[in-house]
Design a protein around this motif. Structure first.
Motif, PDB file in Angstrom:
ATOM      1  N   ARG A  36       0.843  -1.190   0.000  1.00  0.00           N
ATOM      2  CA  ARG A  36       0.000   0.000   0.000  1.00  0.00           C
ATOM      3  C   ARG A  36       0.877   1.238   0.000  1.00  0.00           C
ATOM      4  NH1 ARG A  36      -2.605   0.780   4.770  1.00  0.00           N
ATOM      5  NH2 ARG A  36      -4.488   1.771   3.965  1.00  0.00           N
ATOM      6  N   VAL A  37       0.338   2.325  -0.579  1.00  0.00           N
ATOM      7  CA  VAL A  37       1.047   3.604  -0.525  1.00  0.00           C
ATOM      8  C   VAL A  37       0.083   4.664  -0.007  1.00  0.00           C
ATOM      9  CG1 VAL A  37       2.571   3.024  -2.452  1.00  0.00           C
ATOM     10  CG2 VAL A  37       0.472   4.280  -2.896  1.00  0.00           C
ATOM     11  N   GLU A  38       0.635   5.694   0.625  1.00  0.00           N
ATOM     12  CA  GLU A  38      -0.200   6.787   1.090  1.00  0.00           C
ATOM     13  C   GLU A  38       0.050   8.030   0.235  1.00  0.00           C
ATOM     14  OE1 GLU A  38       0.675   7.307   5.186  1.00  0.00           O
ATOM     15  OE2 GLU A  38       2.751   7.903   4.878  1.00  0.00           O
ATOM     16  N   ILE A  39      -1.010   8.839   0.106  1.00  0.00           N
ATOM     17  CA  ILE A  39      -0.957  10.068  -0.695  1.00  0.00           C
ATOM     18  C   ILE A  39      -0.716  11.229   0.261  1.00  0.00           C
ATOM     19  CG2 ILE A  39      -2.226  11.502  -2.342  1.00  0.00           C
ATOM     20  CD1 ILE A  39      -4.106   8.928  -2.633  1.00  0.00           C
ATOM     21  N   ILE A  40       0.320  12.017  -0.007  1.00  0.00           N
ATOM     22  CA  ILE A  40       0.711  13.088   0.915  1.00  0.00           C
ATOM     23  C   ILE A  40       0.769  14.412   0.165  1.00  0.00           C
ATOM     24  CG2 ILE A  40       2.546  13.945   2.440  1.00  0.00           C
ATOM     25  CD1 ILE A  40       3.408  11.040   2.844  1.00  0.00           C
ATOM     26  N   ARG A  41       0.190  15.451   0.767  1.00  0.00           N
ATOM     27  CA  ARG A  41       0.280  16.793   0.205  1.00  0.00           C
ATOM     28  C   ARG A  41       1.001  17.695   1.201  1.00  0.00           C
ATOM     29  NH1 ARG A  41      -1.081  20.012  -4.554  1.00  0.00           N
ATOM     30  NH2 ARG A  41      -0.621  22.133  -3.856  1.00  0.00           N
ATOM     31  N   THR A  42       2.008  18.403   0.716  1.00  0.00           N
ATOM     32  CA  THR A  42       2.793  19.307   1.555  1.00  0.00           C
ATOM     33  C   THR A  42       2.456  20.748   1.195  1.00  0.00           C
ATOM     34  OG1 THR A  42       4.548  17.656   1.530  1.00  0.00           O
ATOM     35  CG2 THR A  42       5.127  19.822   2.372  1.00  0.00           C
ATOM     36  N   LEU A 262      -6.565  18.498  -6.091  1.00  0.00           N
ATOM     37  CA  LEU A 262      -5.332  18.556  -5.299  1.00  0.00           C
ATOM     38  C   LEU A 262      -4.882  19.999  -5.092  1.00  0.00           C
ATOM     39  CD1 LEU A 262      -3.385  15.499  -6.746  1.00  0.00           C
ATOM     40  CD2 LEU A 262      -4.075  15.806  -4.372  1.00  0.00           C
ATOM     41  N   ASP A 263      -5.088  20.852  -6.087  1.00  0.00           N
ATOM     42  CA  ASP A 263      -4.758  22.271  -5.923  1.00  0.00           C
ATOM     43  C   ASP A 263      -5.652  22.903  -4.854  1.00  0.00           C
ATOM     44  OD1 ASP A 263      -2.769  22.144  -7.792  1.00  0.00           O
ATOM     45  OD2 ASP A 263      -3.967  22.994  -9.428  1.00  0.00           O
ATOM     46  N   ASP A 264      -6.952  22.552  -4.893  1.00  0.00           N
ATOM     47  CA  ASP A 264      -7.877  23.084  -3.885  1.00  0.00           C
ATOM     48  C   ASP A 264      -7.491  22.613  -2.489  1.00  0.00           C
ATOM     49  OD1 ASP A 264      -9.401  24.448  -5.745  1.00  0.00           O
ATOM     50  OD2 ASP A 264     -10.774  22.774  -6.080  1.00  0.00           O
ATOM     51  N   VAL A 265      -7.189  21.338  -2.376  1.00  0.00           N
ATOM     52  CA  VAL A 265      -6.772  20.806  -1.074  1.00  0.00           C
ATOM     53  C   VAL A 265      -5.444  21.425  -0.652  1.00  0.00           C
ATOM     54  CG1 VAL A 265      -6.072  18.721   0.179  1.00  0.00           C
ATOM     55  CG2 VAL A 265      -8.040  18.660  -1.345  1.00  0.00           C
ATOM     56  N   GLY A 266      -4.591  21.700  -1.635  1.00  0.00           N
ATOM     57  CA  GLY A 266      -3.323  22.360  -1.324  1.00  0.00           C
ATOM     58  C   GLY A 266      -3.542  23.716  -0.683  1.00  0.00           C
ATOM     59  N   ASP A 270      -2.265  24.835   2.964  1.00  0.00           N
ATOM     60  CA  ASP A 270      -1.525  26.083   3.211  1.00  0.00           C
ATOM     61  C   ASP A 270      -2.161  26.863   4.354  1.00  0.00           C
ATOM     62  OD1 ASP A 270       0.062  25.423   1.098  1.00  0.00           O
ATOM     63  OD2 ASP A 270      -0.778  26.873  -0.302  1.00  0.00           O
ATOM     64  N   ARG A 271      -3.487  26.903   4.340  1.00  0.00           N
ATOM     65  CA  ARG A 271      -4.204  27.647   5.384  1.00  0.00           C
ATOM     66  C   ARG A 271      -3.960  27.025   6.758  1.00  0.00           C
ATOM     67  NH1 ARG A 271      -5.424  31.739   8.139  1.00  0.00           N
ATOM     68  NH2 ARG A 271      -7.498  31.808   9.063  1.00  0.00           N
TER      69      ARG A 271
END
Length: 857
Positions: A36-42, A262-266, A270-271
């Motif tokens: 399994r892999v996890e999806i990460i947003r920084t 993903l841009d929206d979640v980004g 950020d917030r």
């Protein structure tokens, strides 16, 4: 960063290793053959190219992908660098195939149709996971944002009280000072003593802050692909293998939709980073550092230093409550040392400063602030060294729980008396679910697990209640099961179980505001005090009998037995109302699980619990704004009093029923019982909520207003010759494009609103009603002129509010028109009722109440 470009063939990846890094150009096909892999947003402000460790510590975990998926596939279709990272969870095996151009990718799709299906499904599952993560992030974001905004405002009030000369210079604090001015401009009282209600009240409309809402730009696409992913595998495969050109187009569209999401979640990520920094950053101006400064200024000016300390304590406790299991859920540590936060302003330190002790004798944090203030430094950096000593917390473990809830699963199953085979299947499903790391997984084995548990849960539920009721058993464990869906203490943290046990609401029933726990509601149905609810198709209990009769399953001779059979009534209520509304109130149908578990919680228990008193308070508050919300017109006949036929307004408060789940949605279940126009509506709320209770109730009342109007008017509900909420509002939506009172910009907003509500007229109305109650009632203009006119006419504010608002230009004209209509109506009623009093008699109480309603209107 990530797996080196150019590698090919099968490779093994260790636990925690990055497969693709955010910002990396994707030049290969990655096929996850095992693991399994996890999806990460920084956050965008973090340099993800510097160090892999940054991604792992600063990134937000949004979801997972399983075996036979294609991590990063969207970036081969959109040609952009990776907008998120993919990290191995446990050992993984991948197959890598370098991709030079899109033609090569198309060739693989054409030669291996199963790969094309898997590519599309990977993007759909990623969209589903990221969208759900958005919802969970937003539920934590809004209360955190409210607290931060109000704490910033309160700081400037404190500075005035204590006479502080130090002015924070960051953008956040400059905005806080402006927010204080905005509140004062509107004459909103700001308590000088510490006030928790003030800290938690949402003033975003006044501050000019926009609360985050789910991604709007691609909402229809998202919903489409989430539904597509739930189709049967054979249907999906048939679609994606029918025409390669269609499949290619669909994959491009999926990549575009996912990229936007993903841009929206980004932006939300950020917030979050900004909020954490505003609360607690020891190297710049933050709420923590500035309240610490305020405490020291209070000492210097002989003011009360307890106030800043109270706020710091509150910030520590409330932030911990709001974040809850945030780190575990999203893999992101906010970096807040709560123990240090809570101990920072020790009273000994404060006293030492007051007595003039040298700074060398103080703890490093207080000394650094004092030295920095004394030096009058202009630097934005504040050097504070955290105290690493551990915080001491009260520990609740399983052994300290009341004996009554220990081994709760076995106790409940034994008490239910269901067959051993069913009990064993259910127990096995619970055990397997308890061991899942991702309890919101949408993978097929987990879905099957949920189906097995749900299939037996309501049989157990009905059996336990029936026995409880017959035996008059007041066990708190069984009430927790019926009211909350609690079944296994191992699925909750011990502290949560203890709070649930202690907070079980046994307050007396208040008929003025009828709020029912599920134990109370089912008892009312079982004892025939209440009629069973409608089913999924709108049929009431006897309506179901009529359907059975049409199909030949029962005859007229069975009617009396069917009508009086209390066990059948209970089964109807559990099968239709309880089972359906529990899923609907939970809010995420695809991952619904009927048993309460810790991963559901995003609030502490006290704030999540919907107590009867809370509901009563919210209803009273709403009625101070929309006083006529629960009034309806009914026919009055009293031949003995000489009243043959009069139409009067009468108030009927709905029954509020608390569904046994932790959820995010309310549900307006039915507006009448049968054809009785004086009967109470039924509104369902989850007994544990992740949302704001005020917002849920406002939405429920808006939906109630709409549905009751439709039902009372019948076929004339949209007849504009008979003015009503539904007729006027439907006419407005249908013909808004031709309405000269609306600007082109406003029409564009209405179009977006209609799309967001999927064209559902009731939902569009409710979205406007929400603004009407929350903002327009305070004089904050959020609606267009046409909607304001409709709502002012059909959902008028209380007279006190109208008197305040009519001075504003936006309300003056409609207020005058409304007064004229009201005056005419009062005169008409008074003259009409004269025939009942002309001989000296008193006016009938119900007629007098109707006259008084229009007089107060």
């Amino acid at each position: 960063m990530g797996i080196e470009a150019g590698r090919t063939g099968s490779i093994t990846v260790a636990d925690g290793e990055l497969i693709i890094s955010q910002g990396q150009a994707v030049k290969a096909l990655y096929i996850l053959t095992s693991g399994r892999v996890e999806i990460i947003r920084t956050a965008s402000g973090v340099d993800v190219t510097a160090d892999e460790e940054v991604i792992l510590t600063e990134g937000y975990r949004l979801g997972h992908l399983g075996q036979n998926s294609f991590p990063g596939i969207a970036h081969l279709f959109d040609g952009k660098v990776a907008s998120c990272s993919y990290r191995a969870v446990g050992p993984c095996t991948l197959y890598l195939a370098p991709i030079q151009n899109e033609q090569q990718l198309q060739s693989i799709m054409a030669s291996k149709p199963d790969h094309a299906v898997a590519m599309a499904m990977t993007m759909m599952m990623t969209i589903d996971a990221v969208f759900q993560a958005w919802g969970r992030l937003q539920r934590v974001h809004d209360p955190l944002s409210v607290m931060v905004e109000n704490a910033g405002v309160y700081l400037f009030l404190l500075r005035e009280i204590i006479g502080s000369k130090i002015t924070p210079r960051s953008q956040f604090f400059r905005q806080s000072e402006q927010n204080l001015g905005a509140l004062r401009l509107r004459d909103i009282p700001i308590p000088e003593d510490f006030s928790q209600p003030f800290m938690e009240k949402d003033f975003s409309a006044i501050y000019g802050e926009e609360r985050l809402s789910p991604p709007q730009s691609s909402k229809k696409q998202i919903e489409y692909y989430r539904r597509f992913a739930r189709l049967a595998p054979n249907l999906r495969k048939a679609f994606f293998t029918a025409d390669p050109a269609m499949t290619l187009y669909q994959c491009h569209d999926l990549a575009k939709c996912l990229g936007q999401l993903l841009d929206d979640v980004g932006s939300l990520v950020d917030r979050y980073d900004e909020l954490f920094s505003d609360v607690y950053d020891l190297h710049k101006e933050s709420l923590f550092t500035e309240y610490a400064r305020a405490a020291l200024d209070a000492i210097r000016t002989n003011s009360d230093s307890v106030l800043p300390s109270q706020v710091i304590d509150y910030l520590a406790i409330r932030t911990r409550e709001i974040l809850g299991s945030f780190s575990d859920e999203f893999g992101k540590d906010p970096g807040i040392d709560f123990g240090y936060f809570e101990r920072a302003l020790q009273q000994d330190d404060i006293n030492a400063v007051a007595e003039g002790v040298e700074t060398s004798g103080l703890s490093p944090d207080i000394a650094a602030l004092l030295d920095d203030d004394a030096a009058g430094s202009d630097s934005d950096d504040i050097a504070i060294i955290p105290d690493e000593s551990p915080a001491v917390e009260e520990v609740v473990d399983l052994s300290s729980l009341p004996d009554e809830v220990k081994g709760s699963l076995k106790r409940i199953l034994d008490y239910s008396g269901i067959p051993k085979e069913k009990a064993d299947q259910f127990k096995a499903a619970i055990e397997a679910f308890r061991k899942l790391k991702d309890k919101f997984s949408s993978e097929d084995p987990v879905r099957k697990l949920r189906r097995v548990a749900t299939a037996h849960f309501f049989d157990i539920y009905e059996a336990v209640f029936k026995r409880m009721h017959k035996e008059r058993n007041k066990s708190r464990l069984f009430e927790m099961f019926i009211n909350f869906g609690f079944m296994d203490e191992r699925l909750l943290e011990p502290a949560t179980t203890m709070r649930l046990y202690k907070l079980l609401d046994r307050s007396p029933f208040n008929p003025e505001y009828p709020v029912y726990t599920m134990t109370e509601w089912l008892a009312a149905v079982y004892s025939r005090e209440k009629e069973p609810s409608i089913d999924d198709f709108g049929n009431d209990y006897m309506g179901v009998f009529r359907e059975l009769k049409k199909r030949g399953e029962v005859g007229e001779a069975d009617k009396e037995n069917y009508e009086n059979n209390v066990d059948k009534r209970l089964h109807h209520e559990v099968s239709f109302m309880v089972k359906t509304t529990q899923r609907l109130c939970y809010g995420q149908l695809s991952v619904h699980f009927p048993v309460l578990h810790q991963d559901m919680f995003v609030k502490d228990m006290e704030n999540a619990l919907v107590a009867k008193k809370k509901v009563e308070d919210e209803l009273r508050k709403l009625l101070k704004v929309d006083f006529s919300a629960f009034y309806r017109e009914v026919m009055l006949r009293k031949p003995d009093a000489g009243i043959e036929r009069e139409f009067v307004q009468m108030p009927v408060i709905p029954d509020i029923i608390l569904a046994p789940t932790y959820g995010s949605r309310q549900f307006m279940w039915q507006e009448l019982v049968g054809k009785d126009k004086r009967s109470r509506a039924r509104i369902i709320l989850p007994i544990l909520i992740s949302e704001d209770l005020e917002g849920l109730i406002v939405d429920a009342v808006g939906a109630f207003r709409w549905e009751l109007c439709k039902t009372m008017l019948g076929p004339a509900w949209n007849d504009v010759t008979q003015p009503s909420i539904t007729a006027d509002y439907t006419d407005y939506i249908q013909f808004y494009r031709k309405n000269r009172d609306l600007s082109e910009e406003t029409k564009a907003k209405i179009k977006t609103q209609i799309q967001n509500c999927r064209g559902n007229m009731r939902d569009i109305f409710v979205s406007d009603y929400r603004f009407w109650i929350k903002y327009e009632s305070q004089g904050v203009i959020r609606l267009n002129k046409v909607v304001r006119n409709i709502l002012y006419r059909h959902c008028p504010f209380s007279r006190e509010l109208r008197d305040q608002l009519e001075k504003q230009p936006m309300f003056t004209e409609i207020a005058v028109r409304f007064k004229n209509i009201r005056s005419k109506k009062i005169t008409e009623i008074t003259n009409h009722y004269h025939k009942y009093t002309k001989n000296g008699g008193d006016l009938d109480p119900e007629l007098e109440a109707n006259r008084r309603f229009y007089a107060e209107l």
